[in-house]
Design a protein around this motif. Structure first.
Motif, PDB file in Angstrom:
ATOM      1  N   TYR A 338       0.825  -1.333   0.025  1.00 17.60           N
ATOM      2  CA  TYR A 338       0.050  -0.012  -0.008  1.00 17.60           C
ATOM      3  C   TYR A 338       0.879   1.223   0.010  1.00 17.60           C
ATOM      4  O   TYR A 338       0.741   2.239  -0.754  1.00 17.60           O
ATOM      5  N   ARG A 339       2.082   1.283   0.697  1.00 18.93           N
ATOM      6  CA  ARG A 339       2.775   2.351   0.828  1.00 18.93           C
ATOM      7  C   ARG A 339       3.503   2.567  -0.393  1.00 18.93           C
ATOM      8  O   ARG A 339       3.712   3.783  -1.079  1.00 18.93           O
ATOM      9  N   TRP A 340       3.890   1.269  -1.197  1.00 21.58           N
ATOM     10  CA  TRP A 340       4.594   1.475  -2.485  1.00 21.58           C
ATOM     11  C   TRP A 340       3.650   2.149  -3.441  1.00 21.58           C
ATOM     12  O   TRP A 340       4.099   3.104  -4.217  1.00 21.58           O
ATOM     13  N   THR A 341       2.542   1.720  -3.402  1.00 22.52           N
ATOM     14  CA  THR A 341       1.397   2.142  -4.329  1.00 22.52           C
ATOM     15  C   THR A 341       1.205   3.798  -4.232  1.00 22.52           C
ATOM     16  O   THR A 341       1.106   4.551  -5.266  1.00 22.52           O
ATOM     17  N   VAL A 342       1.261   4.191  -2.830  1.00 22.93           N
ATOM     18  CA  VAL A 342       0.895   5.734  -2.664  1.00 22.93           C
ATOM     19  C   VAL A 342       2.040   6.507  -3.226  1.00 22.93           C
ATOM     20  O   VAL A 342       2.067   7.390  -3.873  1.00 22.93           O
ATOM     21  N   GLN A 343       3.330   6.021  -2.830  1.00 21.58           N
ATOM     22  CA  GLN A 343       4.601   6.661  -3.277  1.00 21.58           C
ATOM     23  C   GLN A 343       4.468   6.775  -4.875  1.00 21.58           C
ATOM     24  O   GLN A 343       4.981   7.780  -5.554  1.00 21.58           O
TER      25      GLN A 343
END
Length: 448
Positions: A338-343
C-alpha cells in the motif's frame, strides 16, 4: 374641669363598630328556627329568614358552606343551624351568617352525638393503641345482627362463596328502636360467656341517624370497647359513621365489606398453594442445577490434569501462534504494498511531463479566454461608436441646413438672430446646405 367631647360617628363607622362587637362578643351560636323567604341566588348563595312565633332574623349561607348541606331546604321547614352573628353594613341589617344546617330532628341528635363523642375521646376510649389485631384465620366467626335483615343475608352469601369452611354462629339481636340497646348488650354478653368464637361482627344495613342511634348509645359503645373478643363494626353504608365504629377494633364500611375482610378467599388460598408449589419446584430445579454444575466442574478439573489434554492444548497453542505469525506477515506485506502504491502515485503526480501538459492546457485555455474577451470588447466599442456617431449626426448643423434652413452672418462672422442687428446696405453671408450666398440688405422689416 374639662368637659369631654362627644364621639361623633359616621353611619359607616357606627355600623362597622357594631358588626365587630357582634362578631367578637357572640361568636358561633346554635339556633333552631323555621325557614321563610328563602332565595337561592344564581351566584349559589342562599338568603332567607329564620323565625319563631315571636321574632325573626335575616340569615345568609354562602356557596362554600351550603354545598355541604345534605338536603334541599324549603320554606316552612324547621332546621338547626350554626352561624355567626354579624351586621350587613350597607343596609344596617342585623343577620346570621350560617355555616352549618341540618333538619331540626337530625340536628339535635347530631349535637348529642358530637357531645358524647368528645367526652369519650377525652377518656381515651377510642385510642388506637387499645385496638387489637384480628386473627388471620379465625376458627369460628360470630355475627350480632338482625336474623331477618338484608345484612345477614349478604354476609352469609359472601362467606359461603369465599370461605365455606369457616363456621358461623348468629347471635340474633334487634338493631333499631328504643329496645335495641339491651338486646345488643345481651347478645354481646352471650358471645363472651360461650367463648366459642375468636372474632365478632356487629352491625346492620343503612338507615337514618335515628335508625342507627342504638350503635351510638354509650352502653353499647363501652361494651364494644371493652370486649374480650376482637370486634369488627359494620354499621350502615360507607358514609354512615357511628361511635361503635370508633370503639371497635376495625371498622368495615358495610356488612358485605366486613364479610370480605374476615373471610379467607379460597381462590387466593389456591393461588397461594400454587405459588408455593411453583417455588418448591424452582428450588428443587435450582438444587439439581447446582449439583450438575458441581459435577461438571469436577469433571473439568479431572480432564485438565490428563496428559493427553495437556498435549492437545500445546498443539492447539502452536497452531494458534503459527496462524498469528502468518497473519502478521500478511498484514506487513499488505501495508508495504500500500505504501509503495501511494509513493508511485505521488511520483507520477510530481512528473515534469505532467506539469508541462498541465501548463500547455492552461495556456490554451487562457489564450481562448483572451481572444473571447478582446472580441467582446471590440464589439462593445463598435456599438458605442455607432451610437455616438448617430447622436452627433442628429445634432450636426448640416442636417438642419439640409432640411432647407440657412445660417446668416455679418462680415464680422457674427450670427444674425434678429433684424435689429442689420442696417440697410449691410453685406450678409448666407450659408446654405450646399454653397454660400453674399447679399446686401436693402429693406429691413422689424418684428411686429
Amino acid at each position: 374641669m374639662a368637659i369631654s367631647q362627644p364621639v361623633i360617628y359616621t353611619v359607616s363607622r357606627l355600623n362597622n363598630v357594631v358588626r365587630l362587637l357582634l362578631e367578637q362578643e357572640m361568636g358561633l351560636v346554635w339556633l333552631t328556627a323555621e325557614i321563610s323567604n328563602l332565595v337561592q341566588h344564581s351566584s349559589g348563595h342562599w338568603y332567607f329568614t329564620l323565625k319563631d312565633q315571636q321574632a325573626q332574623i335575616k340569615a345568609a349561607m354562602f356557596k362554600g358552606q351550603n354545598r355541604r348541606v345534605s338536603f334541599r331546604p324549603q320554606n316552612g321547614q324547621q332546621v338547626l343551624v350554626q352561624g355567626q352573628l354579624s351586621l350587613y353594613e350597607a343596609r344596617g341589617d342585623y343577620q346570621l351568617i350560617v355555616e352549618k344546617m341540618q333538619p331540626a330532628g337530625d340536628g339535635l341528635l347530631q349535637m348529642k352525638l358530637e357531645a358524647l363523642k368528645t367526652r369519650l375521646i377525652a377518656e381515651g376510649l377510642f385510642d388506637p393503641q387499645r385496638k387489637r389485631p384480628l386473627p388471620s384465620q379465625p376458627r369460628q366467626l360470630g355475627i350480632i345482627t338482625s336474623p331477618t335483615g338484608a345484612a345477614i343475608h349478604d354476609m352469609l352469601t359472601i362467606l359461603a362463596r369465599r370461605d365455606p369452611a369457616l363456621p358461623v354462629i348468629l347471635y340474633p339481636s334487634a338493631v333499631q328502636g328504643e329496645g335495641a340497646v339491651p338486646v345488643l348488650l345481651q347478645a354481646l354478653e352471650t358471645a363472651w360467656r360461650r367463648n366459642e368464637c375468636d372474632l365478632l361482627i356487629i352491625g346492620r344495613g343503612g338507615g337514618s341517624l335515628e335508625d342507627l342511634w342504638c350503635f351510638n348509645d354509650e352502653r353499647v359503645v363501652r361494651a364494644i370497647a371493652t370486649s374480650p373478643i376482637p370486634i369488627v363494626s359494620a354499621v350502615g353504608h360507607e358514609t354512615d359513621v357511628t361511635l361503635s365504629d370508633f370503639a371497635a377494633d376495625l371498622r368495615a364500611p358495610t356488612p358485605s365489606a366486613a364479610a370480605e375482610l374476615v373471610s379467607r378467599d379460597q381462590q387466593q388460598q389456591l393461588h397461594r398453594l400454587t405459588q408455593y408449589q411453583h417455588r418448591l419446584q424452582q428450588a428443587m430445579q435450582l438444587q439439581l442445577q447446582q449439583q450438575q454444575l458441581s459435577w461438571q466442574q469436577l469433571y473439568s478439573r479431572l480432564n485438565t490434569q490428563n496428559p493427553r489434554y495437556q498435549l492437545q492444548q500445546k498443539i492447539q497453542k502452536q497452531d494458534e501462534l503459527q496462524y498469528r505469525l502468518e497473519h502478521a506477515l500478511q498484514q506487513t506485506l499488505s501495508r508495504a504494498h500500500y505504501r509503495w502504491t501511494v509513493q508511485q502515485q505521488r511520483l507520477q503526480q510530481q512528473s515534469p511531463q505532467n506539469r508541462i501538459q498541465n501548463l500547455q492546457h492552461q495556456q490554451t485555455y487562457l489564450y481562448q479566454r483572451l481572444l473571447t474577451a478582446v472580441g467582446n470588447q471590440l464589439q462593445d466599442k463598435n456599438q458605442a461608436l455607432s451610437r455616438l456617431s448617430g447622436q452627433l449626426q442628429a445634432l450636426s448643423p448640416l442636417q438642419v441646413l439640409a432640411r432647407g434652413y440657412s445660417v446668416t452672418t455679418n462680415t464680422r462672422g457674427e450670427l444674425i438672430h434678429n433684424s435689429q442687428q442689420v442696417s440697410s446696405g449691410d453685406t450678409l453671408n448666407i450659408q446654405l446646405h450646399q454653397g454660400t450666398l453674399k447679399v446686401r440688405a436693402e429693406e429691413i422689416k422689424p418684428e411686429n
